[in-house]
Enzyme design. Structure first.
Site, PDB file in Angstrom:
ATOM      1  CD  GLU A 106      -2.520   1.822   0.388  1.00  0.00           C
ATOM      2  OE1 GLU A 106      -3.280   1.047  -0.210  1.00  0.00           O
ATOM      3  OE2 GLU A 106      -2.411   3.036   0.103  1.00  0.00           O
ATOM      4  CD  GLN A 107      -0.754   5.404  -3.597  1.00  0.00           C
ATOM      5  OE1 GLN A 107       0.035   5.446  -4.529  1.00  0.00           O
ATOM      6  NE2 GLN A 107      -1.943   5.961  -3.647  1.00  0.00           N
ATOM      7  NE  ARG A 109     -14.369   4.615   1.259  1.00  0.00           N
ATOM      8  CZ  ARG A 109     -14.413   4.001   0.083  1.00  0.00           C
ATOM      9  NH1 ARG A 109     -15.538   3.949  -0.589  1.00  0.00           N
ATOM     10  NH2 ARG A 109     -13.338   3.453  -0.428  1.00  0.00           N
ATOM     11  CE1 TYR A 131     -24.777   5.606   3.484  1.00  0.00           C
ATOM     12  CE2 TYR A 131     -25.558   6.478   1.390  1.00  0.00           C
ATOM     13  CZ  TYR A 131     -24.540   5.953   2.158  1.00  0.00           C
ATOM     14  OH  TYR A 131     -23.299   5.758   1.616  1.00  0.00           O
ATOM     15  CG  ASP A 149     -13.007   1.861  -8.170  1.00  0.00           C
ATOM     16  OD1 ASP A 149     -13.998   1.126  -8.339  1.00  0.00           O
ATOM     17  OD2 ASP A 149     -13.074   2.971  -7.591  1.00  0.00           O
TER      18      ASP A 149
END
Ligand code: FAD
Length: 398
Positions: free
Chosen positions: A34-35, A108, A217, A295
């Site tokens: 992971e960067q 998230r 929401y 993605d």
């Protein structure tokens, strides 16, 4: 039969972590590169539909996620001014009964943290400050070597490119091509419920209006409200695809909207602005010992709330294929199962832009009225479209 024991995963987003966890649970060694210097996710919500939930449950995360969840009672589309309902679909216990899994709202950051914890427990190695710059295959040794920006090198049987919209892995595999700005920007933010001056219904609510829409929401057991406010724009000038947004500009963009929207926005104190980007369907998702997910290979407009859901589905199928087949067959099966599914959802998401933004003026409004009438007189037709997305299960799709 699997020929894979060690896998490198570029990117510790939701897709990359799910893939690493699923691989580790199949007995493979997964190393995530992971960067970022620190793990963490920006403050925003995610709708997790039953199709994605089934994977999270299969990965053993349900009980850990439960305290963070909010269960919406229905999904609705309402008129930006009058509040009239154009569409309603029962969620809550009805969704659980229909699909065999619930429809949840999660922050998230909560989902990300639960995934990180599970990865660590299962022996996944998480490397931070590890920006992937290129890879090289060694055909003689049956390996792929990944080179980081700082010069370090890692070797494995397979490289999974889960490095998001601007994927370096995709770039090397298929050539340099910028993602397409989809003519839309999204402000996102989270507001504590105690700060609200308006009562919000426990729904996943889309407010449709000309050239814009607004989604609201609840999150975290109903203690926070998440909003996503989308506006059409002809261009995106900034180099970055995400930046701090101007709350006053956001409020101005939604002036005159229904009080549930405009009053909610009076309580917003900060926001981030996203450029919404997409890509046409890629010719392939894999080459040699390298494969893409999430993605990195199918970014989509968030108008079906399915981008992360598709990454989660990809991750599970990829791990299962790598475990069950030879490498060539694994990648072939993975792409055969996942590409049509993700491409279909990508297209559905794009279609919703026209509906939510009342494209065509009066015609746009008539389409919403037609949806309203269909909900009354042919609810099964509408429901069957949703069933195709939410009722799908990668656990049963071989
Ligand atoms: C406004 C908005 C609302 C959304 N709402 C929803 C929703 O409700 N439900 C839903 O399912 N989806 C939603 N989505 C979509 C969802 O956020 C994405 O589809 C999902 O996060 C993609 O996950 P990913 O793991 O593929 O990529 P990412 O989350 O982008 O993760 C990529 C990771 O790779 C790292 N990385 C990048 N380059 C490198 C490199 N060279 N080396 C090492 N690491 C690297 C990044 O730092 C990052 O950690 C929404 C999106 C937007 C914009």
């Amino acid at each position: 039969m699997s020929q894979v024991s060690r896998v490198l995963v570029a990117g510790a987003g939701i897709g990359g972590l799910c893939a690493a966890l699923a691989l580790a649970k199949q007995g493979m060694k997964a190393v995530v590169l992971e960067q970022a210097e620190q793990l963490g996710e920006v403050g925003a919500g995610l709708q997790i539909s039953p199709n994605a939930f089934k994977v999270l449950r299969q990965l053993g995360l349900e009980s850990e996620l439960t305290p963070f969840a909010f269960v919406p009672q229905q999904a609705v589309i309402r008129d930006y001014k009058t509040g009239e309902y154009y569409f309603r679909s029962a969620l809550g216990s009805a969704a659980e009964a229909r699909y065999g899994a619930p429809y949840w709202h999660l922050h998230r950051a909560d989902l990300h943290q639960v995934l990180v914890n599970a990865c660590v427990r299962c022996g996944v190695e998480l490397m931070l400050n590890a920006e992937v710059s290129s890879y090289e295959e060694n055909v003689l040794l049956n390996q792929v070597a990944v080179l980081l920006k700082d010069g370090r090198e890692f070797v494995a049987d397979v490289l999974v490119g889960a490095d998001g919209l601007h994927s370096k892995v995709r770039e090397q595999m298929l050539g340099k091509e910028r993602p397409t700005f989809m003519g839309q920007v999204a402000w996102r933010g989270v507001i504590p419920v105690n700060d609200l001056k308006v009562n919000i219904k426990p729904d996943a609510c889309v407010w449709a209006g000309p050239g814009r829409h607004f989604v609201s929401y609840f999150l975290r057991g109903g203690h926070y409200v998440n909003f996503v406010a989308v506006e059409e724009r002809s261009d995106w000038q900034s180099e970055s695809w995400r930046e701090e947004g101007d709350v006053e500009e956001l409020k101005r963009a939604f002036t005159g909207w229904h009080p549930e929207v405009s009053d909610l926005l009076t309580s917003a104190t900060s926001t981030f602005l996203w450029a919404l980007n997409g890509r046409d369907e890629l010719p392939t998702w894999h080459k040699g010992r390298v494969v893409l997910l999430g993605d990195a290979c199918h970014p989509m407009l968030p108008f079906m709330a399915q981008g992360a859901a598709m990454a989660i589905e990809d991750a599970y199928v990829l791990a299962r294929c790598l475990c069950a087949y030879s490498l060539t067959d694994a990648f072939m099966h993975y792409e055969q199962v996942r590409k049509p599914r993700a491409t279909k959802v990508q297209k559905m998401s794009k279609t919703n832009a026209g509906l939510y933004h009342m494209h065509g003026g009066l015609l746009g409004k008539m389409k919403l009225k037609a949806l309203q009438a269909a909900g009354r007189f042919a609810p099964d037709v509408i429901q069957s479209k949703l069933d195709g997305v939410y009722g799908y299960s990668v656990l049963h799709n071989r």
